[in-house]
Enzyme design. Structure first.
Site, mmCIF file in Angstrom:
data_model
loop_
_atom_site.group_PDB
_atom_site.id
_atom_site.type_symbol
_atom_site.label_atom_id
_atom_site.label_comp_id
_atom_site.label_asym_id
_atom_site.label_seq_id
_atom_site.Cartn_x
_atom_site.Cartn_y
_atom_site.Cartn_z
ATOM 1 N N TYR A 267 -1.831 0.408 9.985
ATOM 2 C CA TYR A 267 -2.096 -0.293 8.726
ATOM 3 C C TYR A 267 -0.846 -0.264 7.833
ATOM 4 O O TYR A 267 -0.360 -1.303 7.380
ATOM 5 C CB TYR A 267 -3.285 0.357 8.007
ATOM 6 C CG TYR A 267 -3.451 -0.103 6.599
ATOM 7 C CD1 TYR A 267 -3.815 -1.414 6.326
ATOM 8 C CD2 TYR A 267 -3.216 0.758 5.519
ATOM 9 C CE1 TYR A 267 -3.939 -1.855 5.017
ATOM 10 C CE2 TYR A 267 -3.346 0.325 4.221
ATOM 11 C CZ TYR A 267 -3.705 -0.985 3.974
ATOM 12 O OH TYR A 267 -3.819 -1.430 2.688
ATOM 13 N N THR B 240 0.806 -1.215 0.000
ATOM 14 C CA THR B 240 0.000 0.000 0.000
ATOM 15 C C THR B 240 0.841 1.267 0.000
ATOM 16 O O THR B 240 1.962 1.280 0.518
ATOM 17 C CB THR B 240 -0.892 0.005 1.264
ATOM 18 O OG1 THR B 240 -1.479 1.290 1.410
ATOM 19 C CG2 THR B 240 -0.085 -0.258 2.526
HETATM 20 N N1 UFG Z 1 -12.998 10.331 3.107
HETATM 21 C C1 UFG Z 1 -14.041 11.177 3.458
HETATM 22 N N2 UFG Z 1 -15.281 10.628 3.666
HETATM 23 C C2 UFG Z 1 -15.529 9.303 3.565
HETATM 24 C C3 UFG Z 1 -14.467 8.447 3.200
HETATM 25 C C4 UFG Z 1 -13.220 8.986 2.984
HETATM 26 O O1 UFG Z 1 -13.854 12.380 3.576
HETATM 27 O O2 UFG Z 1 -16.673 8.869 3.791
HETATM 28 C C5 UFG Z 1 -11.676 10.895 2.847
HETATM 29 C C6 UFG Z 1 -10.617 10.365 3.803
HETATM 30 O O3 UFG Z 1 -10.601 11.086 5.018
HETATM 31 C C7 UFG Z 1 -9.374 10.540 2.965
HETATM 32 C C8 UFG Z 1 -9.843 10.276 1.533
HETATM 33 O O4 UFG Z 1 -11.249 10.495 1.567
HETATM 34 O O5 UFG Z 1 -8.921 11.843 3.064
HETATM 35 C C9 UFG Z 1 -9.574 8.889 1.048
HETATM 36 O O6 UFG Z 1 -10.003 7.985 2.043
HETATM 37 P P1 UFG Z 1 -10.295 6.446 1.760
HETATM 38 O O7 UFG Z 1 -10.840 5.863 3.024
HETATM 39 O O8 UFG Z 1 -11.093 6.298 0.516
HETATM 40 O O9 UFG Z 1 -8.866 5.840 1.442
HETATM 41 P P2 UFG Z 1 -7.471 5.961 2.242
HETATM 42 O O10 UFG Z 1 -6.649 6.983 1.524
HETATM 43 O O11 UFG Z 1 -7.666 6.131 3.700
HETATM 44 O O12 UFG Z 1 -6.861 4.525 2.093
HETATM 45 C C10 UFG Z 1 -6.822 3.874 0.840
HETATM 46 C C11 UFG Z 1 -6.670 2.391 1.077
HETATM 47 C C12 UFG Z 1 -5.341 2.097 1.647
HETATM 48 C C13 UFG Z 1 -4.250 2.745 0.856
HETATM 49 C C14 UFG Z 1 -4.492 4.208 0.649
HETATM 50 C C15 UFG Z 1 -3.402 4.721 -0.240
HETATM 51 O O13 UFG Z 1 -7.681 1.893 1.933
HETATM 52 O O14 UFG Z 1 -5.172 0.717 1.590
HETATM 53 O O15 UFG Z 1 -5.756 4.366 0.077
HETATM 54 O O16 UFG Z 1 -3.547 6.052 -0.598
HETATM 55 F F1 UFG Z 1 -3.097 2.636 1.540
#
Ligand code: UFG
Length: 325
Positions: A140, A116
């Protein structure tokens, strides 16, 4: 090839299973169905088992005579890893250690690991290169990085074992044929959450943090279509088969969109003006993560076909509307 896919009934695993199945490989899937679905199995033979069941997993390795292992089984929700770190180390690091010990024992030649972008932590420029510093800011990312270290050291010690750790950026979208997609219970991912709001599966969505040092104050991510990611696994395996070197490789498109940009694009494409609540920051989020992915393309010939936020959102929305599971 005879291939074992762990976590092949999950969102990403099922897309990779389909891509490898189309190539004609003989595939066994091990999945505990905690977040996966038997209906997502489009090829091969599913064995419902948990990686923590060491005796059962060893018997699967013994019987399978696998050439390659593609390892997805694990937990992926960044904020959950902050509140349940030991669960993440158990499920991601300790179980991976066991899978690797099986690979060593049963002389597995090729290993593809779902790593990741979270291994990079909070890069100052937001752009991650494979050689950038690795300073995860959540359990993670740390749990996945520890597995990368085990892979590196095992490949050094066992010259018959080769691996690629694909460092995924933000995987989204669904199979263009509509057969498989993301049905993660209580999904936390942005595009999934927005599509659920657009299809009235949730009353509203939350936006976490508007004070980041980015263009509009919301986090920036590199959204990659799951079919392109699946193809990267096919290419990575072919690369190893042809004698390619073990290494981590980024898998993203190299450009990012802010949370606000994604939400307004989902509203535009779906025509639904769902409610968005602006909240404070979510634990474990980096301000900006985008990939430098030229190494993957150069070494393996990977060429993304869906590098378009509209295609990603449209496919995720179609899936959300017509979900068979
Ligand atoms: N977000 C919101 N509202 C939501 C969901 C997400 O504002 O309902 C925001 C989060 O705070 C973040 C962005 O959107 O700023 C992306 O969040 P995600 O949960 O979609 O994804 P993450 O970036 O946390 O994590 C994902 C994968 C990981 C990976 C990462 C790499 O789950 O495995 O992308 O960039 F490591």
């Amino acid at each position: 090839m005879r291939i074992l896919i762990t976590g092949g009934a999950g969102y990403i695993g099922s897309h990779v299973l389909k891509a490898l199945g189309k190539q004609g490989h003989d595939i066994t899937i091990v999945d505990n169905l905690s977040t996966g679905f038997a209906k997502a199995i489009t090829y091969g033979n599913l064995i419902v088992a948990d990686l923590a069941d060491r005796v059962k997993i060893e018997s699967i390795f013994e019987a399978g005579k696998f050439d390659a292992v593609v390892h997805f089984a694990g937990s992926i929700v960044v904020p959950d890893s902050v509140t349940q770190p030991l669960f993440y180390y158990q499920n991601n690091t300790i179980n991976s250690h066991f899978v690797l010990s099986m690979c060593d024992k049963f002389k597995i030649k090729y290993f593809i690991f779902s790593s990741t972008a979270a291994v990079y932590g909070m890069p100052e420029s937001g752009v991650c290169h494979e050689d950038s510093e690795l300073l995860p800011i959540n359990p993670y990312g740390q749990s996945k990085l520890m597995t990368e270290h085990m892979l590196r050291d095992l490949a050094f010690a066992n010259k018959g074992f080769k691996y690629i750790a694909l460092r995924y950026f933000n995987v989204s979208g669904a199979d263009p044929e509509g057969q498989i997609g993301q049905s993660f219970p209580k999904a936390t991912h942005l595009i999934k959450a927005a599509c659920e709001a657009a299809t009235s599966k949730r009353t509203h969505m939350d936006l976490f943090g508007t004070d980041y040092p980015t263009k509009d104050g919301t986090c920036v991510r590199d959204y990659i279509h799951v079919s392109d990611l699946a193809d990267a696994h096919v290419k990575a395996l072919q690369f190893l088969e042809k004698g390619g070197e073990s290494q981590p490789l980024n898998c993203g498109y190299g450009h990012g969109f802010s949370v606000k940009e994604v939400i307004s694009r989902v509203k535009e494409i779906t025509g639904v003006n769902f409610k968005v609540n602006e909240l404070g920051r979510r634990a474990g989020d980096s301000a900006s993560l985008t990939a430098e992915s030229s190494r993957l393309s150069k070494l393996t010939g990977w060429k993304p076909k869906n590098d378009d936020l509209n295609i990603i959102i449209q496919s995720a929305y179609e899936w959300e509307k017509n979900r068979p599971y």
